[in-house]
Motif scaffolding. Structure first.
Motif, PDB file in Angstrom:
ATOM      1  N   GLY A 198     -19.506  18.790  -9.336  1.00 14.30           N
ATOM      2  CA  GLY A 198     -18.943  20.068  -9.781  1.00 14.30           C
ATOM      3  C   GLY A 198     -18.949  20.235 -11.292  1.00 14.30           C
ATOM      4  O   GLY A 198     -19.487  21.208 -11.814  1.00 14.30           O
ATOM      5  N   PRO A 199     -18.362  19.292 -12.033  1.00 15.12           N
ATOM      6  CA  PRO A 199     -18.283  19.447 -13.482  1.00 15.12           C
ATOM      7  C   PRO A 199     -19.638  19.507 -14.192  1.00 15.12           C
ATOM      8  O   PRO A 199     -19.755  20.081 -15.267  1.00 15.12           O
ATOM      9  N   LEU A 200     -20.673  18.918 -13.609  1.00 19.17           N
ATOM     10  CA  LEU A 200     -21.985  18.939 -14.249  1.00 19.17           C
ATOM     11  C   LEU A 200     -22.900  20.030 -13.687  1.00 19.17           C
ATOM     12  O   LEU A 200     -24.049  20.138 -14.090  1.00 19.17           O
ATOM     13  N   SER A 201     -22.365  20.853 -12.802  1.00 18.72           N
ATOM     14  CA  SER A 201     -23.178  21.905 -12.202  1.00 18.72           C
ATOM     15  C   SER A 201     -23.548  22.958 -13.242  1.00 18.72           C
ATOM     16  O   SER A 201     -22.856  23.125 -14.253  1.00 18.72           O
ATOM     17  N   PRO A 202     -24.636  23.669 -12.999  1.00 12.72           N
ATOM     18  CA  PRO A 202     -25.020  24.744 -13.925  1.00 12.72           C
ATOM     19  C   PRO A 202     -23.909  25.782 -14.101  1.00 12.72           C
ATOM     20  O   PRO A 202     -23.681  26.267 -15.214  1.00 12.72           O
ATOM     21  N   GLN A 203     -23.196  26.098 -13.024  1.00 17.34           N
ATOM     22  CA  GLN A 203     -22.116  27.088 -13.130  1.00 17.34           C
ATOM     23  C   GLN A 203     -20.976  26.584 -14.010  1.00 17.34           C
ATOM     24  O   GLN A 203     -20.453  27.317 -14.844  1.00 17.34           O
ATOM     25  N   ALA A 204     -20.597  25.322 -13.854  1.00 20.84           N
ATOM     26  CA  ALA A 204     -19.520  24.765 -14.675  1.00 20.84           C
ATOM     27  C   ALA A 204     -19.933  24.725 -16.145  1.00 20.84           C
ATOM     28  O   ALA A 204     -19.130  25.019 -17.031  1.00 20.84           O
ATOM     29  N   ARG A 205     -21.177  24.381 -16.384  1.00 21.68           N
ATOM     30  CA  ARG A 205     -21.670  24.364 -17.769  1.00 21.68           C
ATOM     31  C   ARG A 205     -21.640  25.764 -18.363  1.00 21.68           C
ATOM     32  O   ARG A 205     -21.202  25.965 -19.504  1.00 21.68           O
ATOM     33  N   ALA A 206     -22.091  26.743 -17.597  1.00 19.82           N
ATOM     34  CA  ALA A 206     -22.078  28.128 -18.069  1.00 19.82           C
ATOM     35  C   ALA A 206     -20.652  28.582 -18.348  1.00 19.82           C
ATOM     36  O   ALA A 206     -20.396  29.259 -19.355  1.00 19.82           O
ATOM     37  N   ASP A 207     -19.723  28.211 -17.484  1.00 23.58           N
ATOM     38  CA  ASP A 207     -18.318  28.562 -17.689  1.00 23.58           C
ATOM     39  C   ASP A 207     -17.795  27.980 -18.998  1.00 23.58           C
ATOM     40  O   ASP A 207     -17.139  28.662 -19.781  1.00 23.58           O
TER      41      ASP A 207
END
Length: 87
Positions: free
Chosen positions: A47-56
């Motif tokens: 989760g924390p390294l997902s593209p969405q988390a990074r974008a957030d």
């Protein structure tokens, strides 16, 4: 991915065995504990390294910092091996 997990487990076995030898850790089943810790670390980072988390994070949306995630994972792992000291 499987090769990395196996290598991680092998390294984990050695690290846990060293910690048991010097009295830092208390573990009953070294190979199983190592496999569990390696698996937990891998799963906890999805989760924390997902593209969405990074974008957030990059857009300033509220999210956990990677430092906070790292500290939580370290604490979990140290508790899993009954480490004498947990930060």
């Amino acid at each position: 991915m499987l090769k990395r997990q196996v290598m991680g487990q092998m390294h984990g076995v050695a690290v846990i065995a060293e910690g048991i030898a010097d009295g830092s850790f208390q573990v009953e089943n070294i190979p199983l504990t190592s496999a569990c810790v390696v698996g937990a670390v891998a799963e906890s980072l999805v989760g924390p390294l997902s593209p969405q988390a990074r974008a957030d994070r990059e857009s300033g949306l509220p999210s956990e910092t990677l430092e906070a995630v790292t500290l939580a994972i370290v604490r979990f792992c140290l508790r899993a091996i009954n480490a004498k000291e947990v930060p």
